[in-house]
Design a protein around this motif. Structure first.
Motif, PDB file in Angstrom:
ATOM      1  N   UNK A 168     -13.080-156.590  66.316  1.00 45.96           N
ATOM      2  CA  UNK A 168     -12.131-155.738  65.727  1.00 45.96           C
ATOM      3  C   UNK A 168     -12.593-155.135  64.531  1.00 45.96           C
ATOM      4  N   UNK A 169     -12.604-153.674  64.446  1.00 49.84           N
ATOM      5  CA  UNK A 169     -13.032-153.160  63.110  1.00 49.84           C
ATOM      6  C   UNK A 169     -12.218-153.496  62.175  1.00 49.84           C
ATOM      7  N   UNK A 170     -12.966-153.493  60.719  1.00 48.85           N
ATOM      8  CA  UNK A 170     -12.344-154.204  59.753  1.00 48.85           C
ATOM      9  C   UNK A 170     -12.174-153.249  58.605  1.00 48.85           C
ATOM     10  N   UNK A 171     -12.765-151.701  58.916  1.00 49.78           N
ATOM     11  CA  UNK A 171     -12.690-150.859  57.874  1.00 49.78           C
ATOM     12  C   UNK A 171     -12.662-149.548  58.421  1.00 49.78           C
ATOM     13  N   UNK A 172     -12.873-148.579  57.437  1.00 48.38           N
ATOM     14  CA  UNK A 172     -13.094-147.166  58.030  1.00 48.38           C
ATOM     15  C   UNK A 172     -14.427-146.844  58.754  1.00 48.38           C
TER      16      UNK A 172
END
Length: 555
Positions: A231-235
């Motif tokens: 899962x992406x945690x940032x831009x």
């Protein structure tokens, strides 16, 4: 790809304190929830290549075939890079009367099944892309994208993910441009997608690695571990048309620090690599890879494997760096020391006895000496040090290792010593008045959990370690005692949080039995002079009373 809008247009990030509240209300699912069938049975962070950073939407079968060929010929496949992920731009957004995705066969002769078969023929795995919303990034942010509507899956989750599986794809990345603009709830939408992938897998027998690309806006580390592999945690780490920036690399690294959410098969994702892109030096490439490796992050290259320098190839395929990243324990490294601002030490436990990976990171503008102390790493006795990028053994050292680190760079080490039966200085912290232990309720690892008094049981949630950087850590150094919200007022809750080295996580253990916050100068206090199980622990003005006196393990 620039799945998120530009910094000015990107939706605002929820405040840190709200993240803690959301985590609590969510039931602490970050580590407790079991993975559903949608999460493919992977055991190590995914490694591969993605088309966006180098090609944006200008992709077709020729581009993908060339890069798949180069992944093999360059040695990247042999080093472990196995996914070839086709990002945005593969689909025009058209559907037939039955709602099925229509593919441009001029760009993709034989359709998407043919390109998946080509990738498989190289001994690699195939990945594909969609959006959680009805429309996708090209619709809402057309710069750098072909401008087309309808590039999302919302309303067609079962149909589309079954089609991906039937085409032969092994990995699916689901973006959030439409989800964000269309007001979807991320947890609800991605859970529905996870369920659709599960149903597709049941029909085809082909599990798909599931990548949630939600940008961290709705704290996916609190819920995605139960439904996805990463899962992406940032831009985005780079926006289309920009050159890579070390400041963005560091920001994404910082935003991915959620070690309690990570376990084998489930990973915080700070985004694709910019290693080898124009504008990054060889030293910056190595620093970037060091940070992803110590994090146990996915290694998804974004350069052109068909056109890279020997130094880029050597960095990407360095087997010792990859071994740190791919270590089967699946742990995320944490910061354990920052003797001076910007001079940081991160450590990651590795499989085997007494083994750690260590990154010495210099965020300052000048070269500086950084020291890793064995006491901060949970090691004792002499330890052997190896410099990963130099490929050189540095020798055996009694209690610490120091070296000069250039400005803006990192040194990646492996350290082999002796584990203690408990962490150095590890043990219970007991209240003098109550005789009960400082305790993390229920053994949870959720950020923002307020600590309490509880009967002493010797559990992991009662085993505290005094570090050389004045932290009181728990769970093997992944969580630290923290003054909530950096509070300095009477009544501030004392909680656990990812160790970050900030002043609100630094404590003075005093000769009179008190523990005072370095930032607040307030005392650790059993609220209301309580002595019962469940009594909350707070900060309060030091007053010499017994509810502020503690027995603390020797450092």
């Amino acid at each position: 790809m620039p799945h998120t809008p530009s910094p000015a247009a990107r939706p605002p990030r929820t405040a840190v304190v709200c993240a803690a509240i959301i985590a609590l209300l969510a039931g602490f699912v970050a580590v407790a929830a079991p993975a559903t069938a949608a999460a493919a049975p992977i055991t190590k962070p995914p490694m591969g290549w993605n088309s966006w950073n180098s090609f944006a939407g200008a992709i077709d079968h020729t581009v993908i075939e060339q890069q798949a060929d180069a992944l093999v010929s360059s040695g990247m496949k042999d080093a472990g890079y196995e996914y070839v992920n086709i990002d945005d731009g593969w689909w025009t957004g058209a559907r037939d009367a039955g709602g099925n995705m229509v593919v441009d066969t001029a760009k993709w002769p034989g359709g998407m099944a043919a390109i998946a078969a080509y990738i498989h023929g190289k001994g690699l795995k195939a990945g594909i892309y969609t959006d959680a919303g009805r429309n996708g990034c090209g619709y809402y942010y057309p710069t750098g994208h072909p401008a087309y509507p309808g590039t999302g899956a919302e309303g067609h989750y079962d149909q589309d993910f079954l089609q991906f599986s039937r085409w032969g794809f092994d990995y699916v990345k689901v973006d959030w441009c439409g989800g964000s603009k269309e007001g979807l709830d991320a947890r609800t939408a991605y859970t529905a997608i996870s369920d659709a992938i599960s149903r597709a897998t049941a029909q085809t027998g082909r599990p798909m690695t599931f990548s949630v690309c939600e940008w961290g806006s709705q704290q996916p580390w609190n819920w995605a571990p139960g439904i996805a592999n990463l899962w992406r945690t940032s831009g985005d780490i780079i926006y289309w048309g920009e050159r890579p920036q070390m400041s963005r690399v560091l920001a994404n690294f910082d935003a991915a620090q959620h070690p309690g959410a990570q376990s084998p098969g489930h990973y915080n994702d700070p985004d694709m690599l910019v290693v080898g892109l124009s504008g990054f030096s060889d030293a910056q490439n190595r620093t970037h890879l060091s940070l992803w490796a110590i994090s146990g992050a996915p290694l998804i290259a974004g350069n052109k494997p068909s056109d890279m320098t020997a130094a880029t190839r050597a960095a990407l395929t360095n087997r010792e760096m990859i071994a740190v990243d791919q270590d089967p324990l699946g742990r995320q490294g944490t910061k354990v020391a920052e003797d001076a601002t910007g001079l940081q030490v991160y450590q990651k436990p590795l499989s085997g006895t007494g083994r750690r990976a260590v990154v010495l990171l210099n965020r300052t503008g000048s070269a500086a000496t950084i020291t890793a102390r064995w006491s901060s790493l949970g090691l004792s006795g002499p330890a052997a040090v190896r410099d990963v990028w130099a490929g050189a053994d540095r020798g055996s050292f009694a209690s610490a290792y120091s070296t000069s680190v250039p400005a803006g760079e990192a040194v990646l080490l492996t350290v082999t010593g002796t584990d203690g039966s408990t962490p150095p200085g590890g043990g219970a912290i007991t209240g003098k008045q109550s005789g009960r232990c400082l305790d993390v309720p229920g053994g949870t690892t959720a950020n923002g959990t307020q600590v309490q008094l509880q009967d002493c049981q010797g559990s992991p949630g009662q085993t505290w370690t005094r570090t050389a950087s004045r932290q009181l850590s728990v769970y093997g150094g992944t969580k630290c005692l923290d003054a909530s919200g950096q509070g300095t007022a009477n009544g501030t809750p004392v909680v656990i949080w990812d160790c970050n080295g900030q002043a609100n996580q630094q404590w003075s253990v005093n000769a009179n039995g008190t523990i005072t916050g370095v930032q607040s100068n307030l005392c650790l206090d059993a609220s209301g002079q309580g002595t019962a199980n469940g009594t909350k622990v707070i900060l309060w003005t030091c007053n010499g009373q017994a509810n502020q006196q503690w027995s603390v393990p020797t450092a």
